[in-house]
Structures are given as C-alpha cells and as structure tokens.
Scaffold this active site. Sequence first.
Site, short mmCIF file in Angstrom:
data_model
loop_
_atom_site.label_atom_id
_atom_site.label_comp_id
_atom_site.label_asym_id
_atom_site.label_seq_id
_atom_site.Cartn_x
_atom_site.Cartn_y
_atom_site.Cartn_z
CB VAL A 122 -0.96 0.00 1.21
CG1 VAL A 122 -1.67 1.33 1.37
CG2 VAL A 122 -1.97 -1.14 1.07
CG HIS A 123 5.01 3.17 1.92
ND1 HIS A 123 4.76 4.48 2.23
CD2 HIS A 123 6.35 3.09 1.67
CE1 HIS A 123 5.88 5.17 2.18
NE2 HIS A 123 6.86 4.35 1.83
#
Length: 106
Positions: A78-79
């Site tokens: 996600v990062h």
Amino acid sequence: MVDIEKVSQLAMEMITYAGMAKSNYLLALKDYKAGKDNEALKKIEDGAIEFTKAHEVHSQILTDEMEKLEPQVSLLLVHAEDQLMGAETLKILVEELIDIYKERGN
C-alpha cells in the site's frame, strides 16, 4: 499461496523507483527556476524512466495477483502504491509549474 517475500521485494522496488522519479521531478523544477532549461527537461525524462520502472513492477504484482486469484496486499505494498501515485501527481504538478514559468518569461 501469497509469496510475501516476493511481494515485499517488489514493493521495495516500486518505492525506490517512485522515489527516484519524485527526486528527479523536484530537481527539474529547481533547475528550471535557476534557468537551466535543458537540465530540467533531462531530469523530467529521467524521472519518467524511473516512473515507468515503478509502474512495470506494479503491473507485475497485479498480474501475479490475477493469475493466482489471491489478494496480495500488505502495508508495504500500500505504501509503494502511494509512492507511485505521489510520483505521478508530482510530475504533473512540476510540468504545470514549468509551463507557468515559461508563460511568464521566467
């Protein structure tokens, strides 16, 4: 089964490439403001190359997920996707700012 080590490795690659793209875009703006037009355009091109690498890694992750029909989501991934989107947004913003500087004769 999800290979979390592979997903993590690919996510780190995305983060690295996207980070390099963002750095190049910001340096391009700095160069343009300093009157170094050619250097600025080169840095935008370099940033685009790094962005493409990040996007290719992202595509690989998505392809793997589709083939396995199994979600491969982690906080690291996600990062990485956030960094990819940030790089794209920054490129658009820097290009627009350079256009504004051009129009004003700076």
